[in-house]
Design a protein around this motif. Structure first.
Motif, PDB file in Angstrom:
ATOM      1  N   PHE A  12       0.828  -1.198   0.000  1.00 53.19           N
ATOM      2  CA  PHE A  12       0.000   0.000   0.000  1.00 53.19           C
ATOM      3  C   PHE A  12       0.866   1.253   0.000  1.00 53.19           C
ATOM      4  O   PHE A  12       0.595   2.202  -0.740  1.00 53.19           O
ATOM      5  CB  PHE A  12      -0.947  -0.004   1.199  1.00 53.19           C
ATOM      6  CG  PHE A  12      -1.905   1.148   1.198  1.00 53.19           C
ATOM      7  CD1 PHE A  12      -2.908   1.237   0.241  1.00 53.19           C
ATOM      8  CD2 PHE A  12      -1.804   2.151   2.145  1.00 53.19           C
ATOM      9  CE1 PHE A  12      -3.795   2.305   0.227  1.00 53.19           C
ATOM     10  CE2 PHE A  12      -2.683   3.213   2.146  1.00 53.19           C
ATOM     11  CZ  PHE A  12      -3.687   3.298   1.187  1.00 53.19           C
ATOM     12  N   LYS A  13       1.924   1.268   0.781  1.00 49.72           N
ATOM     13  CA  LYS A  13       2.845   2.408   0.805  1.00 49.72           C
ATOM     14  C   LYS A  13       3.482   2.608  -0.561  1.00 49.72           C
ATOM     15  O   LYS A  13       3.636   3.732  -1.035  1.00 49.72           O
ATOM     16  CB  LYS A  13       3.915   2.217   1.874  1.00 49.72           C
ATOM     17  CG  LYS A  13       3.400   2.404   3.275  1.00 49.72           C
ATOM     18  CD  LYS A  13       4.505   2.176   4.288  1.00 49.72           C
ATOM     19  CE  LYS A  13       3.962   2.216   5.697  1.00 49.72           C
ATOM     20  NZ  LYS A  13       5.012   1.988   6.691  1.00 49.72           N
ATOM     21  N   SER A  14       3.856   1.530  -1.218  1.00 50.13           N
ATOM     22  CA  SER A  14       4.437   1.605  -2.549  1.00 50.13           C
ATOM     23  C   SER A  14       3.429   2.173  -3.538  1.00 50.13           C
ATOM     24  O   SER A  14       3.772   3.012  -4.385  1.00 50.13           O
ATOM     25  CB  SER A  14       4.894   0.215  -2.998  1.00 50.13           C
ATOM     26  OG  SER A  14       5.351   0.251  -4.324  1.00 50.13           O
ATOM     27  N   TYR A  15       2.185   1.745  -3.427  1.00 54.42           N
ATOM     28  CA  TYR A  15       1.111   2.242  -4.288  1.00 54.42           C
ATOM     29  C   TYR A  15       0.921   3.743  -4.074  1.00 54.42           C
ATOM     30  O   TYR A  15       0.773   4.509  -5.030  1.00 54.42           O
ATOM     31  CB  TYR A  15      -0.171   1.470  -3.990  1.00 54.42           C
ATOM     32  CG  TYR A  15      -1.344   1.894  -4.824  1.00 54.42           C
ATOM     33  CD1 TYR A  15      -1.434   1.542  -6.160  1.00 54.42           C
ATOM     34  CD2 TYR A  15      -2.364   2.655  -4.270  1.00 54.42           C
ATOM     35  CE1 TYR A  15      -2.517   1.943  -6.931  1.00 54.42           C
ATOM     36  CE2 TYR A  15      -3.443   3.051  -5.038  1.00 54.42           C
ATOM     37  CZ  TYR A  15      -3.514   2.695  -6.362  1.00 54.42           C
ATOM     38  OH  TYR A  15      -4.579   3.098  -7.119  1.00 54.42           O
ATOM     39  N   LEU A  16       0.930   4.179  -2.832  1.00 49.55           N
ATOM     40  CA  LEU A  16       0.788   5.606  -2.544  1.00 49.55           C
ATOM     41  C   LEU A  16       1.953   6.415  -3.100  1.00 49.55           C
ATOM     42  O   LEU A  16       1.764   7.520  -3.621  1.00 49.55           O
ATOM     43  CB  LEU A  16       0.657   5.836  -1.036  1.00 49.55           C
ATOM     44  CG  LEU A  16      -0.652   5.389  -0.400  1.00 49.55           C
ATOM     45  CD1 LEU A  16      -0.628   5.643   1.096  1.00 49.55           C
ATOM     46  CD2 LEU A  16      -1.845   6.078  -1.039  1.00 49.55           C
ATOM     47  N   LYS A  17       3.160   5.877  -3.020  1.00 51.94           N
ATOM     48  CA  LYS A  17       4.321   6.569  -3.580  1.00 51.94           C
ATOM     49  C   LYS A  17       4.175   6.734  -5.085  1.00 51.94           C
ATOM     50  O   LYS A  17       4.502   7.784  -5.647  1.00 51.94           O
ATOM     51  CB  LYS A  17       5.613   5.807  -3.263  1.00 51.94           C
ATOM     52  CG  LYS A  17       6.050   5.958  -1.831  1.00 51.94           C
ATOM     53  CD  LYS A  17       7.343   5.204  -1.584  1.00 51.94           C
ATOM     54  CE  LYS A  17       7.745   5.279  -0.136  1.00 51.94           C
ATOM     55  NZ  LYS A  17       9.027   4.594   0.118  1.00 51.94           N
ATOM     56  N   GLN A  18       3.667   5.719  -5.771  1.00 52.56           N
ATOM     57  CA  GLN A  18       3.436   5.810  -7.211  1.00 52.56           C
ATOM     58  C   GLN A  18       2.382   6.865  -7.516  1.00 52.56           C
ATOM     59  O   GLN A  18       2.510   7.633  -8.472  1.00 52.56           O
ATOM     60  CB  GLN A  18       2.999   4.459  -7.768  1.00 52.56           C
ATOM     61  CG  GLN A  18       4.080   3.418  -7.762  1.00 52.56           C
ATOM     62  CD  GLN A  18       3.564   2.056  -8.215  1.00 52.56           C
ATOM     63  OE1 GLN A  18       2.423   1.917  -8.634  1.00 52.56           O
ATOM     64  NE2 GLN A  18       4.410   1.046  -8.107  1.00 52.56           N
ATOM     65  N   LEU A  19       1.347   6.913  -6.719  1.00 59.77           N
ATOM     66  CA  LEU A  19       0.285   7.897  -6.895  1.00 59.77           C
ATOM     67  C   LEU A  19       0.821   9.314  -6.690  1.00 59.77           C
ATOM     68  O   LEU A  19       0.533  10.217  -7.477  1.00 59.77           O
ATOM     69  CB  LEU A  19      -0.855   7.604  -5.917  1.00 59.77           C
ATOM     70  CG  LEU A  19      -2.090   8.480  -5.979  1.00 59.77           C
ATOM     71  CD1 LEU A  19      -2.719   8.444  -7.368  1.00 59.77           C
ATOM     72  CD2 LEU A  19      -3.093   8.028  -4.938  1.00 59.77           C
TER      73      LEU A  19
END
Length: 48
Positions: free
Chosen positions: A8-15
């Motif tokens: 989830f943290k990785s997804y947020l960083k991409q966003l």
């Protein structure tokens, strides 16, 4: 199946990176194009 905290943290960083890319554009049209691309990516992520 849900995401782990790390995923989830990785997804947020991409966003955030995608939003920063839109933010760095010069014209309104370029910003809207980046946001449209981000919207499409998010919609595809919901489907698949």
């Amino acid at each position: 199946m849900g995401m782990t905290d790390l995923q989830f943290k990785s997804y947020l960083k991409q966003l955030i990176r995608a939003l920063e890319a839109a933010e760095s554009k010069e014209s309104k049209e370029e910003i809207l194009a980046e946001l449209a691309k981000l919207k499409q990516d998010l919609q595809e992520a919901m489907i698949g």
